[in-house]
Design a protein around this motif. Structure first.
Motif, PDB file in Angstrom:
ATOM      1  N   UNK A   1       0.865  -1.182   0.000  1.00  6.06           N
ATOM      2  CA  UNK A   1       0.000   0.000   0.000  1.00  6.06           C
ATOM      3  C   UNK A   1       0.893   1.220   0.000  1.00  6.06           C
ATOM      4  N   UNK A   2       0.425   2.294  -0.624  1.00 12.13           N
ATOM      5  CA  UNK A   2       1.270   3.486  -0.726  1.00 12.13           C
ATOM      6  C   UNK A   2       1.459   4.188   0.616  1.00 12.13           C
ATOM      7  N   UNK A   3       0.722   3.781   1.644  1.00 14.15           N
ATOM      8  CA  UNK A   3       0.889   4.397   2.957  1.00 14.15           C
ATOM      9  C   UNK A   3       1.757   3.577   3.899  1.00 14.15           C
ATOM     10  N   UNK A   4       1.687   2.242   3.767  1.00 10.86           N
ATOM     11  CA  UNK A   4       2.350   1.376   4.739  1.00 10.86           C
ATOM     12  C   UNK A   4       3.499   0.564   4.175  1.00 10.86           C
ATOM     13  N   UNK A   5       3.652   0.510   2.874  1.00  8.59           N
ATOM     14  CA  UNK A   5       4.688  -0.333   2.295  1.00  8.59           C
ATOM     15  C   UNK A   5       4.204  -1.772   2.174  1.00  8.59           C
ATOM     16  N   UNK A   6       5.117  -2.733   2.365  1.00  8.37           N
ATOM     17  CA  UNK A   6       4.813  -4.149   2.157  1.00  8.37           C
ATOM     18  C   UNK A   6       4.372  -4.841   3.432  1.00  8.37           C
ATOM     19  N   UNK A   7       3.418  -5.769   3.298  1.00  2.44           N
ATOM     20  CA  UNK A   7       2.991  -6.638   4.411  1.00  2.44           C
ATOM     21  C   UNK A   7       2.711  -8.023   3.842  1.00  2.44           C
ATOM     22  N   UNK A   8       3.134  -9.066   4.565  1.00  2.00           N
ATOM     23  CA  UNK A   8       2.835 -10.440   4.167  1.00  2.00           C
ATOM     24  C   UNK A   8       1.457 -10.798   4.694  1.00  2.00           C
ATOM     25  N   UNK A   9       0.629 -11.374   3.821  1.00  2.00           N
ATOM     26  CA  UNK A   9      -0.753 -11.701   4.174  1.00  2.00           C
ATOM     27  C   UNK A   9      -0.894 -13.181   4.521  1.00  2.00           C
ATOM     28  N   UNK A  10      -1.817 -13.468   5.411  1.00  2.00           N
ATOM     29  CA  UNK A  10      -2.190 -14.847   5.709  1.00  2.00           C
ATOM     30  C   UNK A  10      -3.351 -15.208   4.801  1.00  2.00           C
ATOM     31  N   UNK A  11      -3.260 -16.373   4.152  1.00  2.00           N
ATOM     32  CA  UNK A  11      -4.321 -16.799   3.239  1.00  2.00           C
ATOM     33  C   UNK A  11      -4.972 -18.071   3.755  1.00  2.00           C
ATOM     34  N   UNK A  12      -6.123 -18.408   3.161  1.00  2.94           N
ATOM     35  CA  UNK A  12      -6.865 -19.625   3.500  1.00  2.94           C
ATOM     36  C   UNK A  12      -7.024 -20.455   2.229  1.00  2.94           C
ATOM     37  N   UNK A  13      -7.548 -21.651   2.396  1.00  4.24           N
ATOM     38  CA  UNK A  13      -7.888 -22.474   1.246  1.00  4.24           C
ATOM     39  C   UNK A  13      -6.741 -23.322   0.745  1.00  4.24           C
ATOM     40  N   UNK A  14      -6.871 -23.768  -0.496  1.00  8.06           N
ATOM     41  CA  UNK A  14      -5.928 -24.677  -1.145  1.00  8.06           C
ATOM     42  C   UNK A  14      -4.896 -23.860  -1.920  1.00  8.06           C
ATOM     43  N   UNK A  15      -3.858 -23.404  -1.221  1.00 11.67           N
ATOM     44  CA  UNK A  15      -2.864 -22.505  -1.816  1.00 11.67           C
ATOM     45  C   UNK A  15      -1.894 -23.261  -2.715  1.00 11.67           C
ATOM     46  N   UNK A  16      -1.391 -22.594  -3.749  1.00 17.54           N
ATOM     47  CA  UNK A  16      -0.370 -23.224  -4.588  1.00 17.54           C
ATOM     48  C   UNK A  16       0.926 -23.406  -3.806  1.00 17.54           C
ATOM     49  N   UNK A  17       1.711 -24.397  -4.218  1.00 17.28           N
ATOM     50  CA  UNK A  17       3.027 -24.573  -3.603  1.00 17.28           C
ATOM     51  C   UNK A  17       3.949 -23.465  -4.098  1.00 17.28           C
ATOM     52  N   UNK A  18       5.081 -23.278  -3.433  1.00 15.51           N
ATOM     53  CA  UNK A  18       6.038 -22.261  -3.831  1.00 15.51           C
ATOM     54  C   UNK A  18       6.428 -22.428  -5.296  1.00 15.51           C
ATOM     55  N   UNK A  19       6.577 -21.305  -5.998  1.00 15.34           N
ATOM     56  CA  UNK A  19       6.881 -21.336  -7.424  1.00 15.34           C
ATOM     57  C   UNK A  19       7.466 -20.016  -7.877  1.00 15.34           C
ATOM     58  N   UNK A  20       8.091 -20.047  -9.038  1.00 18.26           N
ATOM     59  CA  UNK A  20       8.585 -18.829  -9.659  1.00 18.26           C
ATOM     60  C   UNK A  20       8.382 -18.924 -11.154  1.00 18.26           C
TER      61      UNK A  20
END
Length: 171
Positions: free
Chosen positions: A78-97
């Protein structure tokens, strides 16, 4: 990334001429064409991650970290706070690039990329309001596994007995 509601173009990530990562974040106002450097760095940027814009936020998913580990993290800028890591739910993808990403409405779609198991052709969506992941069923005519692909999404609206919204994703 572009933020249509504010007519802003964001430039972040990439590499400098010397091959080192560029951690600066710039915006350009598309009405005045003035560039502005943000006071926040893109310290959370990972090589081969993907981005989309939702409202006034930039969403980043995945990528390869400096230590070579693949990430499945979701970060929001966000342009006010910078970066934040979010907690997600559900069937998330595995790490990838080197995966592909696009955003339609309140959903961010992630396709393919490289995981610890190789190149894949899976499709996930993230509801950007509830931060819930959904894995979409792989069909017989799904695209082949790939990375660094262009992923373009657009809405097609049809009026039948009720409004139906179909998503076309072109690879």
């Amino acid at each position: 990334c572009i933020q249509p509601s504010k007519s802003l173009l964001y430039i972040l990530g990439g590499y400098k001429e010397d091959g080192k990562p560029n951690t600066n974040i710039y915006t350009q106002d598309l009405r005045s064409f003035v560039w502005t450097k943000y006071p926040f760095s893109s310290r959370t940027l990972k090589e081969g991650s993907s981005f989309c814009v939702h409202g006034s936020n930039i969403i980043q998913f995945g990528g390869r970290q400096k230590n070579g580990k693949l990430s499945a993290d979701l970060s929001v800028f966000t342009d006010r706070k910078g970066w934040a890591t979010m907690t997600t739910k559900g069937n998330a993808p595995e790490g990838r690039w080197k995966h592909s990403c696009c955003q339609v409405g309140i959903h961010m779609f992630v396709f393919g990329g490289i995981t610890d198991h190789g190149v894949c052709n899976d499709l996930y969506s993230l509801n950007l309001l509830s931060f819930t992941w959904t894995k979409h069923e792989e069909l017989a005519n799904s695209p082949s596994a790939r990375f660094d692909a262009l992923f373009i999404c657009m809405f097609i609206v049809r009026f039948d007995s009720w409004l139906k919204i179909n998503l076309l994703c072109s690879l």
